[in-house]
Structure formats: C-alpha cells, structure tokens
Motif scaffolding. Structure first.
Motif, PDB file in Angstrom:
ATOM      1  N   PHE A   1      -8.273  -1.624   0.216  1.00 25.01           N
ATOM      2  CA  PHE A   1      -7.406  -2.608  -0.480  1.00 25.01           C
ATOM      3  C   PHE A   1      -7.315  -3.975   0.181  1.00 25.01           C
ATOM      4  O   PHE A   1      -7.872  -4.280   1.590  1.00 25.01           O
ATOM      5  CB  PHE A   1      -5.711  -2.222  -0.142  1.00 25.01           C
TER       6      PHE A   1
ATOM      7  N   ILE B   1      -2.077  -6.428  -5.023  1.00 23.00           N
ATOM      8  CA  ILE B   1      -3.399  -5.915  -4.929  1.00 23.00           C
ATOM      9  C   ILE B   1      -4.446  -6.892  -5.487  1.00 23.00           C
ATOM     10  O   ILE B   1      -4.455  -7.081  -6.728  1.00 23.00           O
ATOM     11  CB  ILE B   1      -3.225  -4.750  -5.047  1.00 23.00           C
TER      12      ILE B   1
ATOM     13  N   VAL C   1       0.786  -1.063  -0.100  1.00 20.37           N
ATOM     14  CA  VAL C   1      -0.062   0.071  -0.159  1.00 20.37           C
ATOM     15  C   VAL C   1       0.889   1.330  -0.037  1.00 20.37           C
ATOM     16  O   VAL C   1       0.560   2.245  -0.659  1.00 20.37           O
ATOM     17  CB  VAL C   1      -1.052  -0.103   1.079  1.00 20.37           C
TER      18      VAL C   1
ATOM     19  N   TYR D   1      -9.426  -3.392  -4.955  1.00 27.40           N
ATOM     20  CA  TYR D   1      -9.106  -1.822  -4.788  1.00 27.40           C
ATOM     21  C   TYR D   1     -10.514  -1.017  -4.939  1.00 27.40           C
ATOM     22  O   TYR D   1     -10.874  -1.213  -6.158  1.00 27.40           O
ATOM     23  CB  TYR D   1      -7.968  -1.301  -5.597  1.00 27.40           C
TER      24      TYR D   1
END
Length: 282
Positions: free
Chosen positions: A258, A265, A159, A268
């Motif tokens: 997230f 990831i 992140v 999102y």
C-alpha cells in the motif's frame, strides 16, 4: 464601461460557484477555448475542462463560499486579479479553514476577450483540510519525527479499515478508500481470470470487487502482520478461496503493498502465487 462589465462578470462567476449553479449561465461567462489552472489539478481547456474541474472539486467539497464583499481587485486592460478569502465544508462534514495551517486565502487571475473570460488561473491551497502533514511540518518547523508518526497513523488507519471491510464482505465501501487515480496491480493470467490485472481509478476498482464476488468465495483470510513506514505499508498473510468456475480451493501466501496519501490509497499491489493459481485451475 468594459472594465465595469468585466468586474460584474467576475462577481457573477463567484456567485455561481458559491451557489453551485453550473448551468448555461455559468458556462456562458467563458469563451469556448477558455484555459483553467488550479494547483494539483493542472490545466483544463475549453468548457469541458471547466466541467472536469468541477467534478473533481465536488468529489471532496460539500460547499464553498467566497467573501465577495471584501475582495481586492486589480485591473489592467483585459486582466482582473482578485485577492480574497474562502471557506467551506468537506463531504465528511469538516469545515475549513482551520486558521492554524490553512487560512482560506486565494488569488484568481482572469483574462478577458471582450466580456468573456478566456483564462482563469486559480492560486489557492488545495489542501483545505490540512491533510498534507509532511508539507506542513516542512514549512512550520514542526518536529519531523512527530509528523512521520502522524502520517503512519493515517496509513495504519486506512489499511486497517481496508482489511476490516474486506473481511466483513462490505466491498461496496472499499472503493471509497482509494484516490481518484490509483496504481493497482494484481499479476497473473488475465485471459483466464477476469479479476487479474492492472487498474487505475475508483470505477475500475469497484468493478474488480464485483468480479471477485462473481468468481470467488473466501474460505479463509489472515493477515499476520502489517509493516509501516510513513505513507507505505505492507500486509503479509495467507488466504484460501474457492474459485467458483472450477469449484476448487486455492491457497496461497500473500503480500499486499500500500501507499496512502492524504487519507486515500494511491497504490495497491496484491502478490500471491499466481503461477500456482494458473496451474491448479484446470
């Protein structure tokens, strides 16, 4: 003679894979309706299924090598079972297995139609880099609190990297932070703003950032805090952007949701005052 020939085909398969020779000679080892299985990938059908599997594997493997000379073979009629070991290198340069949590053991089941492979089921741990910390903790008996902390450290790193690339304008590299399949959502009026909407893969995410550059100039972007829990993270902040098509500045509080798994990831969601954006851009 047929069993010997089938064993030769199996060995040719492994040699082709190790040398990355996915040419006509490789595909000619299989029937047209060949069935492939690999954990997490699932099933692939036909030679197109083989190709898609190869693309997926090449997305994270730099090299793959099998210890062909020390294979164990079990043959019965049109079946050959191969047990052995493998090793390789990831695209980021890491070698595997680590011989602590991953050991490079595998077992392949080949079913033949004559001298052609009609079914190949591969039983191997796809987590070659030992990135599945939660699974490792469950099976090894390691302290779960330590494991959760480790997962959160990975989530935090990904992140923070995302926000660093976003602030620096290096959006070309952001797509590399995402998994091949993604739950992406930016709610709003998609008919009015082309960057709005849902996306599901890295290609569409790359297109998003290209659209963003064409349509928006960032004036201010702040993240006040990031909350973490295992694979999940929430970033809360604010932004101000000039919407180029209207030559107006839009400001809003934002929330980014997230989910990070195995260093990528997979979810999102971007929340802003989309009603305000739609109302002010006239």
């Amino acid at each position: 003679m047929s069993e010997n020939r089938q064993k030769q085909v199996v060995q040719a398969y492994f040699k082709k894979v190790d040398s990355r020779e996915f040419d006509a000679g490789y595909y000619n080892l299989f029937t047209e309706d060949v069935e492939l299985y690999f954990p997490k990938f699932g099933f692939g059908y036909g030679k197109e299924g083989l190709r898609k599997f190869g693309v997926k594997m090449s997305g994270f493997l730099e090299s793959l090598r099998h210890d062909i000379e020390n294979f164990t073979y079990i043959q019965s009629e049109n079946l050959i079972v191969v047990e052995g070991s493998e090793n390789g290198t990831l695209l980021d340069g890491r070698s595997w297995p680590d011989n602590q949590n991953s050991f490079g053991k595998f077992c392949n089941v080949f079913e033949f139609n004559g001298d052609l492979i009609k079914r190949i089921h591969i039983y191997a741990d796809p987590d070659v880099a030992s990135e599945d910390k939660l699974g490792i903790a469950r099976l090894s008996g390691n302290n779960m609190d330590i494991n959760v902390k480790s997962i959160e450290e990975v989530t935090k790193e990904v992140v923070n990297t995302f926000y660093h690339l976003l602030r620096s304008g290096n959006t070309e590299k952001i797509a590399d932070l995402f998994a091949d399949e993604v739950d992406w959502d930016l709610p709003g009026n998609k008919e009015k703003f082309e960057w709005i909407g849902k996306r599901k893969n890295k290609k569409e995410i790359s297109e998003f950032f290209q659209q963003l550059k064409r349509n928006i100039r960032s004036e201010e972007f702040n993240i006040d805090f990031i909350a973490l829990e295992g694979e999940n993270a929430v970033g809360v902040g604010s932004l101000s952007s000039t919407i180029l098509g209207y030559n107006k500045v839009f400001s809003s509080e934002i929330t980014n949701i997230f989910k990070v798994r195995n260093g990528k990831i997979i979810k999102y969601h971007f929340m802003e005052d989309s009603y305000k954006l739609d109302r002010e851009m006239n």
